[in-house]
Design an enzyme around this catalytic site. Structure first.
Site, PDB file in Angstrom:
ATOM      1  N   GLU A   1       0.081  -1.339   5.779  1.00 55.01           N
ATOM      2  CA  GLU A   1       1.187  -0.852   6.609  1.00 55.01           C
ATOM      3  C   GLU A   1       1.065   0.639   6.857  1.00 55.01           C
ATOM      4  OE1 GLU A   1       5.130   0.826   7.630  1.00 55.01           O
ATOM      5  OE2 GLU A   1       3.862   1.270   5.897  1.00 55.01           O
ATOM      6  N   GLU A   2       0.494   1.362   5.897  1.00 57.24           N
ATOM      7  CA  GLU A   2       0.410   2.816   6.010  1.00 57.24           C
ATOM      8  C   GLU A   2      -0.701   3.288   6.947  1.00 57.24           C
ATOM      9  OE1 GLU A   2       2.599   4.684   5.153  1.00 57.24           O
ATOM     10  OE2 GLU A   2       3.611   4.025   3.324  1.00 57.24           O
TER      11      GLU A   2
ATOM     12  N   ASP B   1       8.727   4.175  -1.138  1.00 60.36           N
ATOM     13  CA  ASP B   1       7.941   3.714   0.023  1.00 60.36           C
ATOM     14  C   ASP B   1       6.728   2.911  -0.426  1.00 60.36           C
ATOM     15  OD1 ASP B   1       6.961   3.395   2.575  1.00 60.36           O
ATOM     16  OD2 ASP B   1       6.171   5.414   2.737  1.00 60.36           O
TER      17      ASP B   1
ATOM     18  N   ASP C   1       0.827  -1.204   0.000  1.00 55.84           N
ATOM     19  CA  ASP C   1       0.000   0.000   0.000  1.00 55.84           C
ATOM     20  C   ASP C   1       0.865   1.259   0.000  1.00 55.84           C
ATOM     21  OD1 ASP C   1       0.847  -0.682   2.622  1.00 55.84           O
ATOM     22  OD2 ASP C   1      -0.717   0.556   3.523  1.00 55.84           O
TER      23      ASP C   1
END
Length: 514
Positions: free
Chosen positions: A178-179, A144, A114
């Site tokens: 994860e974000e 990222d 993500d």
């Protein structure tokens, strides 16, 4: 919510091979990274950027397309990937690559699929176009961290073509969410599928191993050995609702604003973790910054640290490394020592120039106000006002954070954790850290590797619940002037093609050596 498990995609790569390389048991040829692997890393990064995996928070996101892309390519390399979802579209991919030594502990290599949102109006290049322009891959996720996902997948496929097997089992995990909170990603995998990580004792994950250029032209590579804890806080101020034209000394908005102002202005005391102290010492020595020598400074003439001589004896003035270690040592209950250390670190950061960015956000706890929500009409004083604070906590700083937030919020504002994860630490004297360091220096022998402690959080916090020790290692050789830190969640995120090539080669050496 019912579990959604998808079967692995069909094997499609005709170049798959399991033959070990002659003369090197289970290790493969000296350099299995071919031109195809380098190209796949670059074009894979661009392809992944074009896939909409934006995490909007609150459970809103969809990583499925990227997960299918990863799973198909891993299956083509002979693996058996599993696609796992807590909710439809929030897809994770896990696969195990068998190693050559059945007695060795397994190694986890993880990355997230993500990305955070991006406003195209602010960008030079459309953020989700995945353009490759002038030797640079542009787009959200370029650092990222769709770049790391693509590099890892390209490397595994190169190993398959060359008949390479690493020494240890390698568990690959590509995660959703994860974000945000990792609830649909690594948190779900750890909570519901811990068996997939059986035998894993260490992990290689996000960030670290990127080039930081000093003012005098040296190249530094920070390898992450820990990260601050996450303490996202919700503030709630209560008061008396009323008309905006009337006197009101119980204004919830004013109470919240006052608390937010106190939090913003608070100066948190210095509390460096061991990895941060090690980084400060290494950077001070590399930059030839002399330790302070004032009266009462640890290591100064006449002090116990100096007269004792340490392990090797002698005046600390002759050993800047030991002198800095003495200056930065913990001095609990000694106000003068604490003040001396604070002053020394402030002066050191000024002397480090650009390299200060590697440590200045991890020296202490922090709490940054990030959101406010109150009222809805200009002439109505609301009875409730809400705010959000992004808190980050260093190892050993939890009690300080709690007590400080109690004091700063005051009697009229309540606070609670919205998301709370402990800080992490990994040993710097381990074989793993030495291998990561050596792999970087093999491909950039003139560089220097320094310890690094991440200011934010990664999926490593989730995997730590299984006892897995995590290191941050996403190798990228970056040119001078490239502001890597600004790329994270920033405008015009991008990564040079040559940096991806370097990353694949370094990962190959590190993962096969580990």
């Amino acid at each position: 919510m019912a579990e959604h498990v998808s079967p692995r995609p069909p094997v499609t790569d005709p170049n798959r091979s399991r033959r070990p390389h002659p003369g090197v048991p289970g290790a493969g040829p000296p350099d299995p990274v071919d031109r195809r692997a380098l190209d796949e890393a670059v074009h894979g990064t661009a392809e992944l950027i074009r896939m909409d995996t934006v995490n909007h928070g609150g459970g809103e996101g969809r990583e499925r397309e990227a997960a299918e892309w990863v799973a198909e390519r891993l299956a083509g390399a002979g693996l058996e990937p599993r696609m796992l979802e807590k909710a439809p579209g929030r897809t994770n991919v896990v696969a195990r690559l068998p190693g050559s030594d059945p007695r060795a502990d397994a190694l986890l290599v993880h990355g997230h699929l993500d990305v955070v949102p991006a406003d195209a109006a602010d960008w030079t290049v459309p953020p989700f176009a995945g353009e490759i322009r002038d030797g640079v891959v542009w787009g959200r996720g370029a650092v990222d961290m769709k770049n790391a996902v693509a590099m890892t997948v390209a490397l595994v496929r190169a190993w398959s073509r060359a008949g390479v097997r690493p020494r240890r089992d390698i568990v690959l995990a590509f995660t959703a969410d994860e974000e945000d909170t990792a609830e649909y990603g690594a948190g779900h995998l750890v909570g519901e599928h811990a068996d997939l990580f059986e035998g894993c004792t260490e992990a290689i994950g996000e960030s670290g191993a990127f080039t930081c250029h000093t003012e005098d032209g040296r190249r530094l590579y920070p390898v992450a050995a820990g990260e601050r804890g996450t303490s996202w806080v919700r503030l709630t101020a209560r008061g008396r609702a009323g008309h905006g034209s009337k006197v009101n000394r119980e204004n919830a908005v004013a109470r919240l604003a006052a608390a937010v102002s106190r939090i913003d202005e608070h100066h948190w005391p210095l509390r460096p973790a061991p990895a941060v102290r090690a980084a400060l010492v290494e950077l001070a020595v590399l930059h030839d910054v002399p330790p302070p020598r004032g009266e009462g400074t640890p290591g100064a003439p006449g002090t116990p640290e100096n007269t004792a001589g340490g392990d090797s004896g002698g005046d600390l003035a002759d050993d800047p490394r030991r002198a800095w270690e003495a200056v930065l040592a913990d001095t609990p209950g000694d106000p003068a020592g604490i003040a001396t250390r604070e002053r020394a670190v402030t002066e050191l950061l000024e002397a480090l120039g650009p390299a200060a960015v590697l440590v200045n956000s991890t020296l202490r706890n922090s709490a940054n106000p990030t959101a406010l929500d109150a009222g809805g009409k200009v002439n109505v004083i609301p009875g409730r006002a809400v705010g959000a604070v992004d808190g980050r906590v260093v190892p050993g700083g939890e009690e300080e954070f709690t007590e400080t937030m109690d004091r700063l919020t005051g009697p009229w504002v309540d606070w609670e954790y919205h998301h709370h994860k402990e800080p992490l630490e990994a040993p710097l004297d381990s074989r793993t850290y030495a291998v990561l360091r050596g792999s970087l220096l093999h491909f950039d022998p003139g560089a220097h590797v320094v310890p690094y402690f991440m200011s934010g959080g990664t999926d490593a916090k989730q995997f730590a619940r299984l006892g897995i020790v995590g290191y941050g290692f996403t190798p990228l050789r970056l040119p001078p002037g490239f502001d890597y830190q600004a790329m994270f969640h920033g405008v015009d995120e991008r990564v040079p093609v040559e940096a991806l090539h370097f990353g694949v080669r370094v990962l190959d050496r590190a993962l096969r050596t580990l």
